[in-house]
Design an enzyme around this catalytic site. Structure first.
Site, PDB file in Angstrom:
ATOM      1  CB  ILE A  35      -3.933  12.841   1.353  1.00 32.17           C
ATOM      2  CG1 ILE A  35      -5.442  12.612   1.537  1.00 32.17           C
ATOM      3  CG2 ILE A  35      -3.356  11.886   0.303  1.00 32.17           C
ATOM      4  CD1 ILE A  35      -5.833  11.283   2.166  1.00 32.17           C
TER       5      ILE A  35
ATOM      6  CD  GLU B 133      -9.886  -2.301   6.582  1.00 30.46           C
ATOM      7  OE1 GLU B 133      -9.866  -3.525   6.661  1.00 30.46           O
ATOM      8  OE2 GLU B 133      -9.868  -1.564   7.567  1.00 30.46           O
TER       9      GLU B 133
ATOM     10  CB  THR C   5      -0.897   0.018   1.242  1.00 27.12           C
ATOM     11  OG1 THR C   5      -0.075  -0.294   2.362  1.00 27.12           O
ATOM     12  CG2 THR C   5      -2.002  -0.988   1.138  1.00 27.12           C
TER      13      THR C   5
ATOM     14  CB  THR D 276       0.489   5.420  -1.969  1.00 25.73           C
ATOM     15  OG1 THR D 276       0.533   6.512  -1.061  1.00 25.73           O
ATOM     16  CG2 THR D 276       1.886   5.150  -2.501  1.00 25.73           C
TER      17      THR D 276
ATOM     18  CD  GLN E 249      -4.362   1.351   0.001  1.00 22.01           C
ATOM     19  OE1 GLN E 249      -5.065   1.135   0.977  1.00 22.01           O
ATOM     20  NE2 GLN E 249      -3.799   0.391  -0.666  1.00 22.01           N
TER      21      GLN E 249
HETATM   22 MO1  MOS Z   1      -8.228  -5.285   7.017  1.00 23.29          MO
HETATM   23  S1  MOS Z   1      -9.894  -6.503   6.871  1.00 23.29           S
HETATM   24  O1  MOS Z   1      -8.342  -4.870   8.682  1.00 23.29           O
HETATM   25  O2  MOS Z   1      -6.956  -6.271   6.478  1.00 23.29           O
END
Ligand code: MOS
Length: 742
Positions: free
Chosen positions: A631, A708, A488, A636, A640
């Site tokens: 940011i 996420e 990441t 990157t 993401q």
């Molecule tokens: Mo994430 S599901 O906390 O890798």
């Protein structure tokens, strides 16, 4: 046009001010568009992964697993396997040593592998075949004969709904059943109501690198080369299981080839490889196959969300109810808190959230990007769209009418929140003002066109972390931290933090990660690496500067330091730094014991086309604007979020791991039978941006987290756009073309 030029073009307008004006990007330090430092090593094949290492004398291990989901092992006949070429040893439950008890999490399951003759799920390890080559171990595994008594029938989709235990359950992330206000009155007195059930399927992480481990005992210490998202969790888990000092367990993780949560906790292969290595006195390599990953390292449980929303005539919510259920294993209660996002998203005078599990003969589910909010916000944001149509109101206007400045659950103010600005910027970029509310209003030939949107919210997780920064007389700096690079941009960002603190180019910073012999660091979980470790790196950098000033006896600049070190005859100066949390806890969520509620936010807009004749739906455009704190690197960060949107597209349109309800086996345990998004599915037209923000409360470097968040809201934006196109409401994912044929 050079490649670099393309990146810069794409980045124009990626960080925008509150009014949408694009901001110029700095050339160095935080906020500069730096490419990943690990990129060249990866594209030239020089980056190595846990499964590749082969010390002399390594044995290959292959697991023999249960073909049935419930029963009791009556006999294991290893005779033929032991006689097979190259097979050195076959281990069965009878060979297992006495072990300590694991903490759950980081251990994924409280029942240790091969510790009992009872079979609780298909794929449960029963024996380990150790051989000189992988092929010999696989051939040997095929010769192990297992006798299984099958007493009671297994339970799958008929499992009863239960209240999961919260005492001693490490998977509990918050209050199980929070409620507030007079919900019944809120529904009774409402002008508008909707009620619907939404489901998301069971699906698998399918990370690019399958899980892999290599275990070796040397002088009483355990060395593991492991594909993990949490080296320190693995160390802690194994310390409990083997009753050892954690410092005698050394986890090395050169690179992690993706994970999405599958490598967050500790699964059977990571426990069995060190056991086998100890028994045979040789290094043991246990790499899971793609199929092995289907039952060997978790999955995202399917969820069922029942939503009831009520509002007044102007669309203000008067009551919200979100009941959610997920399947869990016989041994553990992994809870998918699908109403977690619903607790924080909108102003709600009254709400009731309930969370239940159904216990079945399946493996234990685990976190998968984005856990909790990912499946849950499909439900909430679909329900909000349904309510908007019920009222006859623009779906974006409905969100704005219910915007909240404080956490509706805890009552705390948000540490920072630019969701309103994100809604406005996303709407501007997709051209929301041209949308026609009435379904089936726009078409292009045989294709019906629709625009849909959804809000996104993700918990801000923070972890206590440490880091060390050192300087050498050549003017170079080294960051040392026991984190892992999952792809990441972790490495790159830490270099940028040092560069900005000291005003030096980030090329002068080397970042060393991937070992528990370095300072302890956050898990690469819950989008928490940058906020947690980045803050520790910043503090360590500041401490290094103080130390050098002290050595000089005055305030100094970094360009004076090489001479200073030479003059003093010092060949390395280093300093440590820590990111700590109030209450001295090792981890918190939603701001923990602070006075603020911490979340990240987003506004996702999608245009879908649906072929009226074939029912095939395609994404034409996606736009997303985020409020996620500062940011650190727009290259990157953008990558993401685009990855998250593609992941969300997979959730909406393709991914599912259906199980045969008679046998409790996944119908497909490899990528030939599971659909994942490929390039042909995804439009070039994915436009992401971030609202300029500096969160002063969540961390000293102004960030919260992003990884996420990118997945959240995407599925609802897609199905809402499909509704706008077709007038058909999809409440069960993934979307099938049969749902959409006229
Ligand atoms: Mo994430 S599901 O906390 O890798």
């Amino acid at each position: 046009m050079t490649d670099m030029h393309k990146i810069e073009t794409a980045l124009t307008g990626i960080i925008v001010a509150d009014d949408g004006a694009p901001l110029a990007l700095p050339e160095n330090g935080i906020g500069s568009p730096q490419r990943r430092m690990d990129g060249p090593d990866k594209v030239t094949g020089q980056a190595t992964y846990a499964g590749e290492d082969m010390p002399n004398g390594t044995l290959h291990a292959v697991l023999v697993t249960s073909p049935v989901a419930k029963g009791r092992i009556a006999a294991v006949d290893t005779g033929q396997a032991r006689a097979a070429p190259g097979v050195v040893r076959v281990l069965t439950p009878a060979d297992m040593p006495t072990l300590g008890s694991p903490s759950v999490p980081p251990t994924a399951q409280s029942k240790l592998p091969m510790s009992s003759l009872d079979i609780d799920y298909e794929g449960q390890p029963i024996a380990i075949v150790l051989a000189e080559t992988l092929e010999q171990a696989e051939a040997g595994a095929g010769l192990v004969r297992i006798g299984i008594e099958r007493a009671k029938p297994a339970v799958f989709d008929t499992a009863e709904v239960e209240v999961p235990p919260t005492e001693g359950n490490g998977y509990v992330l918050g209050e199980l059943d929070p409620a507030h206000g007079d919900v019944d009155a809120g529904f009774a007195n409402a002008a508008h109501r909707i009620e619907a059930t939404y489901t998301t399927p069971t699906r698998h992480h399918n990370m690019m690198e399958p899980s892999a481990t290599l275990a070796e005992w040397r002088g009483g210490d355990l060395h593991l080369n492991d594909a993990t998202q949490w080296s320190w969790g693995l160390q802690l888990s194994l310390a409990g299981i083997f009753d050892m000092e954690p410092s005698r367990i050394h986890i090395r993780c050169p690179y992690t080839g993706g994970g999405f949560g599958a490598k967050g906790y500790v699964w059977p292969h990571q426990i069995l490889a060190p056991i086998a290595a100890r028994i045979v006195g040789r290094p043991v390599k246990l790499n899971l196959t793609r199929t092995g990953c289907y039952t060997g390292c978790g999955y995202q449980s399917g969820t069922q969300s029942r939503l009831r929303l009520a509002s007044d005539a102007q669309g203000h919510l008067t009551a919200v109810e979100h009941h959610t259920e997920n399947v869990t294993s016989v041994s553990d209660d992994y809870i998918e808190f699908a109403n977690m996002g619903t607790r924080g998203m909108y102003a709600m005078p009254a709400y009731r959230m309930t969370t239940r599990v159904r216990r079945a003969n399946v493996g234990t589910p685990t976190a998968m990007r984005a856990p909790h909010e990912g499946p849950g916000m499909f439900a909430l944001e679909s329900a909000m769209d349904e309510l908007a149509y019920e009222i006859g109101m623009d779906p974006l206007e409905l969100r704005l009418a219910n915007y909240t400045d404080s956490d509706p659950h805890s009552g705390k103010p948000f540490s920072s929140n630019k969701l309103r600005e994100a809604y406005a910027e996303g709407a501007r970029r997709i051209g929301w003002s041209d949308r026609v509310h009435e379904p089936r209003s726009r078409r292009d030939g045989d294709k019906l066109l629709g625009l849909g949107m959804a809000g996104a919210i993700m918990t801000t997780f923070r972890n206590a972390s440490q880091a060390r920064v050192a300087m050498t007389p050549d003017g170079r700096f080294t960051v040392e931290v026991g984190s892992q690079e999952i792809g990441t941009g972790t490495r790159t960002i830490f270099a940028q933090v040092v560069a900005e603190r000291l005003g030096i180019p980030s090329e002068r910073v080397t970042v060393v990660l991937g070992s528990t012999d370095l300072p302890p660091a956050s898990a690469t979980l819950g989008s928490a690496s940058t906020i947690s470790i980045g803050s520790a790196v910043a503090t360590a950098t500041d401490n290094l500067k103080t130390r050098l000033d002290d050595m000089a006896g005055r305030e100094t600049r970094p360009d004076e330091w090489p001479d200073l070190l030479a003059r003093l005859g010092v060949d390395r100066v280093q300093a440590e730094g820590a990111f700590t949390l109030p209450g001295d806890v090792s981890f918190d969520a939603h701001g923990g014991q602070t006075d603020y509620s911490m979340h990240t936010w987003g506004a996702v807009f999608v245009e879908m086309e649906v072929d009226e004749i074939t029912g095939i739906a395609r994404m034409r455009r996606a736009v997303a604007a985020y409020s996620a704190g500062r940011i650190l690197n727009p290259v990157t960060a953008r990558s993401q979020m685009i990855g998250g949107i593609i992941f969300g597209y997979g959730r909406a349109m393709l991914e599912a791991s259906p199980m045969d309800p008679r046998y409790g086996r996944y119908l497909s345990k490899n990528l030939s039978g599971v659909q994942l998004p490929v390039n042909a599915d995804i439009p070039r037209n994915i436009d992401v941006c971030f609202i300029e923000e500096h969160d002063p409360h969540a961390s000293a470097i102004g960030v919260r987290g992003i990884g996420e968040l990118g997945e959240v809201g995407v599925a609802a934006a897609i199905t809402n756009a499909i509704y706008n196109a077709t007038g058909k409401r999809v409440r069960d994912l993934p979307v099938h073309f049969e749902h959409l044929i006229a």
